[in-house]
Enzyme design. Sequence first.
Site, PDB file in Angstrom:
ATOM      1  N   SER A   1       2.114  -0.124  -3.789  1.00  0.00           N
ATOM      2  CA  SER A   1       0.892  -0.446  -3.039  1.00  0.00           C
ATOM      3  C   SER A   1       0.742   0.575  -1.925  1.00  0.00           C
ATOM      4  O   SER A   1       1.704   1.259  -1.554  1.00  0.00           O
ATOM      5  CB  SER A   1       1.019  -1.842  -2.435  1.00  0.00           C
ATOM      6  OG  SER A   1       0.012  -2.077  -1.470  1.00  0.00           O
TER       7      SER A   1
ATOM      8  N   TYR B   1       5.522  -9.110   1.649  1.00  0.00           N
ATOM      9  CA  TYR B   1       4.863  -8.257   0.648  1.00  0.00           C
ATOM     10  C   TYR B   1       5.173  -6.777   0.920  1.00  0.00           C
ATOM     11  O   TYR B   1       5.531  -6.036   0.007  1.00  0.00           O
ATOM     12  CB  TYR B   1       3.352  -8.509   0.683  1.00  0.00           C
ATOM     13  CG  TYR B   1       2.565  -7.743  -0.354  1.00  0.00           C
ATOM     14  CD1 TYR B   1       2.512  -8.181  -1.674  1.00  0.00           C
ATOM     15  CD2 TYR B   1       1.863  -6.587  -0.017  1.00  0.00           C
ATOM     16  CE1 TYR B   1       1.785  -7.485  -2.625  1.00  0.00           C
ATOM     17  CE2 TYR B   1       1.129  -5.881  -0.963  1.00  0.00           C
ATOM     18  CZ  TYR B   1       1.084  -6.337  -2.269  1.00  0.00           C
ATOM     19  OH  TYR B   1       0.372  -5.648  -3.219  1.00  0.00           O
TER      20      TYR B   1
END
Length: 261
Positions: free
Chosen positions: A146, A159
């Site tokens: 990401s 995350y």
Amino acid sequence: MLEMFSLKGKVAVITGASRGLGRTMAKGLAAAGAHVVLIARDKAKLDAVSSEIAADGGASTVLPIDLSDERAIRTGVQSIAASLGRIDICVNNAGIINWQPVLESDLEEFDRTMDTNVKATFIMAQECAAVMRKGGEGGRIINIGSVLSTVGRAKLHAYCASKSAIVGLTRSLAAELGRENITANVIAPGYFVTDINASVTGREGYVEAVSGVTPMERWGEPQELVGTLIYLASGASSFVTGQVIHVDGGISSTFKFQLAA
Ligand code: NAP
């Protein structure tokens, strides 16, 4: 020339294939010629993706697995190796997010995020690499990171930790498996509208704010990941390993004020 991007005769396994980015990437792998193994929990949605692939002339196998179940992953990968005879490409795309302020967060959620995003990626990579080594023709491991693999974000500590860990894991896989002709790379998406960010895209001004700090001034379309995926999955990237390729409209490499310079 385009032959180097072909995946004809290859078997590609992809997690999180039931919806979102994984659904589009699975269809991309099939369009490039691979037999695609579709993994997620929701069998009905996987069946629907499989039907879409068949309608486009591609081939796929549905493998419903909960990635929090180590045994199910190992058994599932081995059953694919036995039935399809090989695994050439392993795409670890499934992922979850959880928004929690640091001081109010609980370890259960932290563990759940790390288990799905990191531990399952490791187990999948380990099982698939064993099959690839046995096959003797090398292979490709592609892990989905990401933009938050490299920068932090408030309320997303678990995350962000998981997506940074994916980069470290991938570099270590590259270091160890290179001699087997197995490459390992990360695709790091920026912002794409899918279920994973549904909780924030409804907030007034959120979509525009992300576009405002992205050099290309918009969100990505899932289809825009497919070119990078096919490149990393194919012979075109035969000497590329241990890399992180950002597909994010430039958001990870710039500091863009929303007010014009
Ligand atoms: P999504 O629409 O929420 O899809 C997540 C996928 O993961 C679904 O197919 C889901 O399938 C699967 N999954 C989740 N938990 C699972 C479990 N325990 N076992 C098996 N499958 C599981 O998310 P997305 O946007 O497509 O995200 C895909 C990947 O890209 C993620 O790793 C995410 O972190 C990353 N990413 C996304 C963005 C973005 O803007 N969308 C940006 C950067 C990175 P089932 O529910 O059917 O199991």
